[in-house]
Design an enzyme around this catalytic site. Sequence first.
Site, PDB file in Angstrom:
ATOM      1  N   GLN A 104      30.491  39.399 128.913  1.00 31.44           N
ATOM      2  CA  GLN A 104      30.099  39.785 127.605  1.00 31.44           C
ATOM      3  C   GLN A 104      29.164  40.720 127.716  1.00 31.44           C
ATOM      4  O   GLN A 104      27.847  40.836 128.290  1.00 31.44           O
ATOM      5  CB  GLN A 104      29.041  38.506 126.834  1.00 31.44           C
ATOM      6  CG  GLN A 104      28.766  38.721 125.474  1.00 31.44           C
ATOM      7  CD  GLN A 104      27.698  37.747 125.001  1.00 31.44           C
ATOM      8  OE1 GLN A 104      27.395  36.920 125.764  1.00 31.44           O
ATOM      9  NE2 GLN A 104      27.819  37.292 123.725  1.00 31.44           N
ATOM     10  N   GLY A 105      29.381  42.088 126.914  1.00 38.14           N
ATOM     11  CA  GLY A 105      28.476  43.186 127.186  1.00 38.14           C
ATOM     12  C   GLY A 105      28.118  43.462 125.789  1.00 38.14           C
ATOM     13  O   GLY A 105      28.501  44.444 125.148  1.00 38.14           O
ATOM     14  N   SER A 131      24.117  42.576 125.026  1.00 29.15           N
ATOM     15  CA  SER A 131      22.637  43.010 125.089  1.00 29.15           C
ATOM     16  C   SER A 131      22.528  44.383 125.848  1.00 29.15           C
ATOM     17  O   SER A 131      23.367  44.707 126.774  1.00 29.15           O
ATOM     18  CB  SER A 131      21.910  41.810 125.773  1.00 29.15           C
ATOM     19  OG  SER A 131      22.301  40.665 125.152  1.00 29.15           O
ATOM     20  N   GLU A 147      29.282  31.013 119.310  1.00 33.17           N
ATOM     21  CA  GLU A 147      28.599  31.015 120.587  1.00 33.17           C
ATOM     22  C   GLU A 147      27.690  29.715 120.531  1.00 33.17           C
ATOM     23  O   GLU A 147      27.354  29.021 121.433  1.00 33.17           O
ATOM     24  CB  GLU A 147      27.786  32.173 120.856  1.00 33.17           C
ATOM     25  CG  GLU A 147      27.299  32.074 122.246  1.00 33.17           C
ATOM     26  CD  GLU A 147      26.313  33.548 122.553  1.00 33.17           C
ATOM     27  OE1 GLU A 147      26.599  34.503 122.072  1.00 33.17           O
ATOM     28  OE2 GLU A 147      25.626  33.614 123.544  1.00 33.17           O
ATOM     29  N   SER A 165      17.694  33.622 120.659  1.00 31.32           N
ATOM     30  CA  SER A 165      16.387  33.129 120.769  1.00 31.32           C
ATOM     31  C   SER A 165      16.146  32.028 120.017  1.00 31.32           C
ATOM     32  O   SER A 165      16.551  32.247 118.691  1.00 31.32           O
ATOM     33  CB  SER A 165      15.339  33.943 121.299  1.00 31.32           C
ATOM     34  OG  SER A 165      14.761  34.450 119.957  1.00 31.32           O
ATOM     35  N   ASN A 166      15.309  30.886 120.517  1.00 31.11           N
ATOM     36  CA  ASN A 166      15.107  29.808 119.621  1.00 31.11           C
ATOM     37  C   ASN A 166      14.004  30.369 118.089  1.00 31.11           C
ATOM     38  O   ASN A 166      14.143  29.757 117.452  1.00 31.11           O
ATOM     39  CB  ASN A 166      14.394  28.792 120.364  1.00 31.11           C
ATOM     40  CG  ASN A 166      15.362  27.932 120.917  1.00 31.11           C
ATOM     41  OD1 ASN A 166      16.586  28.541 121.051  1.00 31.11           O
ATOM     42  ND2 ASN A 166      15.027  26.840 121.630  1.00 31.11           N
ATOM     43  N   GLU A 167      13.335  31.403 118.705  1.00 31.50           N
ATOM     44  CA  GLU A 167      12.465  31.981 117.416  1.00 31.50           C
ATOM     45  C   GLU A 167      13.565  32.339 116.400  1.00 31.50           C
ATOM     46  O   GLU A 167      13.392  32.520 115.150  1.00 31.50           O
ATOM     47  CB  GLU A 167      11.618  33.205 117.675  1.00 31.50           C
ATOM     48  CG  GLU A 167      10.541  32.718 118.707  1.00 31.50           C
ATOM     49  CD  GLU A 167      10.916  32.586 120.045  1.00 31.50           C
ATOM     50  OE1 GLU A 167      11.977  32.656 120.442  1.00 31.50           O
ATOM     51  OE2 GLU A 167       9.914  31.927 120.945  1.00 31.50           O
TER      52      GLU A 167
HETATM   53  C1  FAD Z   1      19.977  33.895 131.360  1.00 31.51           C
HETATM   54  C2  FAD Z   1      20.493  34.813 130.282  1.00 31.51           C
HETATM   55  C3  FAD Z   1      22.109  35.147 130.176  1.00 31.51           C
HETATM   56  C4  FAD Z   1      22.515  35.920 129.359  1.00 31.51           C
HETATM   57  N1  FAD Z   1      23.602  36.528 129.153  1.00 31.51           N
HETATM   58  C5  FAD Z   1      24.178  37.399 128.403  1.00 31.51           C
HETATM   59  C6  FAD Z   1      25.342  38.010 128.503  1.00 31.51           C
HETATM   60  O1  FAD Z   1      26.155  37.552 129.321  1.00 31.51           O
HETATM   61  N2  FAD Z   1      25.714  38.852 127.796  1.00 31.51           N
HETATM   62  C7  FAD Z   1      25.004  39.510 126.740  1.00 31.51           C
HETATM   63  O2  FAD Z   1      25.618  40.433 126.074  1.00 31.51           O
HETATM   64  N3  FAD Z   1      23.661  38.962 126.555  1.00 31.51           N
HETATM   65  C8  FAD Z   1      22.970  38.018 127.416  1.00 31.51           C
HETATM   66  N4  FAD Z   1      22.021  37.697 127.373  1.00 31.51           N
HETATM   67  C9  FAD Z   1      21.031  38.164 126.465  1.00 31.51           C
HETATM   68  C10 FAD Z   1      20.205  37.377 125.343  1.00 31.51           C
HETATM   69  O3  FAD Z   1      21.296  37.338 124.335  1.00 31.51           O
HETATM   70  C11 FAD Z   1      19.093  37.990 124.866  1.00 31.51           C
HETATM   71  O4  FAD Z   1      18.386  37.917 126.000  1.00 31.51           O
HETATM   72  C12 FAD Z   1      18.579  37.507 123.731  1.00 31.51           C
HETATM   73  O5  FAD Z   1      19.379  37.851 122.642  1.00 31.51           O
HETATM   74  C13 FAD Z   1      17.183  38.016 123.567  1.00 31.51           C
HETATM   75  O6  FAD Z   1      17.050  39.355 123.357  1.00 31.51           O
HETATM   76  P1  FAD Z   1      16.030  40.055 124.428  1.00 31.51           P
HETATM   77  O7  FAD Z   1      16.160  39.360 125.927  1.00 31.51           O
HETATM   78  O8  FAD Z   1      16.139  41.583 124.294  1.00 31.51           O
HETATM   79  O9  FAD Z   1      14.480  39.676 123.938  1.00 31.51           O
HETATM   80  P2  FAD Z   1      13.844  40.284 122.760  1.00 31.51           P
HETATM   81  O10 FAD Z   1      14.491  40.584 121.553  1.00 31.51           O
HETATM   82  O11 FAD Z   1      12.991  41.597 123.249  1.00 31.51           O
HETATM   83  O12 FAD Z   1      12.807  39.167 122.315  1.00 31.51           O
HETATM   84  C14 FAD Z   1      11.578  38.821 123.062  1.00 31.51           C
HETATM   85  C15 FAD Z   1      10.739  37.647 122.347  1.00 31.51           C
HETATM   86  O13 FAD Z   1      10.428  38.039 121.194  1.00 31.51           O
HETATM   87  C16 FAD Z   1      10.975  37.372 120.256  1.00 31.51           C
HETATM   88  N5  FAD Z   1      11.389  37.777 118.907  1.00 31.51           N
HETATM   89  C17 FAD Z   1      12.239  38.936 119.026  1.00 31.51           C
HETATM   90  N6  FAD Z   1      12.475  39.345 117.667  1.00 31.51           N
HETATM   91  C18 FAD Z   1      11.929  38.323 116.767  1.00 31.51           C
HETATM   92  C19 FAD Z   1      11.651  38.393 115.800  1.00 31.51           C
HETATM   93  N7  FAD Z   1      12.224  39.149 114.692  1.00 31.51           N
HETATM   94  N8  FAD Z   1      11.217  37.384 115.059  1.00 31.51           N
HETATM   95  C20 FAD Z   1      10.391  36.380 115.778  1.00 31.51           C
HETATM   96  N9  FAD Z   1      10.618  36.391 117.202  1.00 31.51           N
HETATM   97  C21 FAD Z   1      11.144  37.639 117.688  1.00 31.51           C
HETATM   98  C22 FAD Z   1      12.371  36.484 121.116  1.00 31.51           C
HETATM   99  O14 FAD Z   1      12.690  35.283 120.354  1.00 31.51           O
HETATM  100  C23 FAD Z   1      11.693  36.379 122.290  1.00 31.51           C
HETATM  101  O15 FAD Z   1      10.899  35.244 122.498  1.00 31.51           O
HETATM  102  C24 FAD Z   1      21.434  36.630 128.474  1.00 31.51           C
HETATM  103  C25 FAD Z   1      20.017  36.322 128.409  1.00 31.51           C
HETATM  104  C26 FAD Z   1      19.657  35.421 129.431  1.00 31.51           C
HETATM  105  C27 FAD Z   1      18.032  35.126 129.374  1.00 31.51           C
END
Ligand code: FAD
Length: 383
Positions: free
Chosen positions: A126-127, A129, A244, A368-370
Amino acid sequence: MQLELSPEDAAFRDEMRTFFTTEIPQEIRDTVAERRELTKEQIVESQRLMNQHGLAVPHWPVEWGGQDWSQLRRHIWHEEMQRAAVPPPLAFNASMVGPVIATFGSQELKERFLPATANLDIWWSQGFSEPDAGSDLASLRTTAVRDGDEFVVNGQKTWTTLGQYGDWIFCLVRTDPEAKKQRGISFLLIDMTSPGVTVRPIELIDGGHEVNEVWFEDVRVPADQLVGELNHGWDYAKFLLGNERVGVAPVGATKRVLAAAKQYAGEQLADPLTAARFAELENELLALELTALRVAANSSDGKPHPASSVLKLKGTELQQAVSELVVDLAGPDSLASGAGEDSAIPWWSRRATPAYLNLRKASIYGGSNEIQRQIIAKTILGL
Ligand SMILES: Cc1cc2nc3c(=O)[nH]c(=O)nc-3n(C[C@H](O)[C@H](O)[C@H](O)COP(=O)(O)OP(=O)(O)OC[C@H]3O[C@@H](n4cnc5c(N)ncnc54)[C@H](O)[C@@H]3O)c2cc1C
């Protein structure tokens, strides 16, 4: 509220239970039950066995290998699989790209990809993020520029789970930099052996190699690998992300680990605080199980129910709480995660900490749960 299974559904449950506990090799199920890392071969073998019996992609259209089951039956299938410690069909194939191609892809793309996707002949990654585009996914920057019959792709994806095994990757790419964020994105299928694709491992806190960075440098992609319409990728991504979250509440698996934890606890169960912790977790899991059943029984049109966000949120919280309980039960032995298989410390104590650390991810991925809380506030509570 009637939550007892009908005799037909109970018979279906027994059929699933027998299949999962007799047809999937014990060694694969032990690997899951003991929280060891599955090899690529084990995941492929398990999915192919399910596919042979029509059990790998039951939620797809019947024409492409799906089953005309009720939501409740899909739920039972999923629960029995988890309860038997059977690895679920690879989510990228079965729950993500498969339904998108089946719903929005051309006939040619369906014929080319769906049978191979169901049988895991193609391993999808899955590409979506990117650095700075996770929760705020629409900010993604990877570009695809049309050049004759091809797109030329440049950019970087991150957190690509099991990308080291990936044959193909489904990507969100920016095809119109001038349009409003969401309106300039397309959904492209890319062969990972194409020149210019580089996969680099990300080292994880539990010592495992589960996620990667993927780089695209002037990667040429045939234009017929675009899914649906140009610049409509955001609609397909939203459809995919809804799917998902369905089935993401790992009730069956968490119940299995909690039941095993009771065995590990032994005499510690005599401690009232430990016993109370078990009782609370068991009750919360029961409530989640009933909620999941209620959602499954009440959604009939095959669309993800908004309550899937509640299941994701609560399911991952309980999964993490149970992993924390196992660490506490192991006590100082939980520090011995580096000890080898010949160590006198029981295997479950040695695996407690890596499993705990690994599961921190569950409240982040899949949205994320938020973010789930915001979805619940808006779509369910109307706030
Ligand atoms: C183990 C793992 C596997 C993954 N596998 C894949 C994969 O195969 N393919 C893929 O495409 N992606 C993958 N992901 C990516 C995943 O979907 C993202 O990590 C996720 O969507 C969160 O984005 P971020 O890491 O950029 O965090 P950020 O968006 O930078 O968030 C950081 C923190 O801020 C909080 N936050 C952000 N925005 C808000 C808001 N508006 N209000 C309140 N809180 C907020 C978030 O909840 C989090 O706690 C994976 C992630 C992990 C950890």
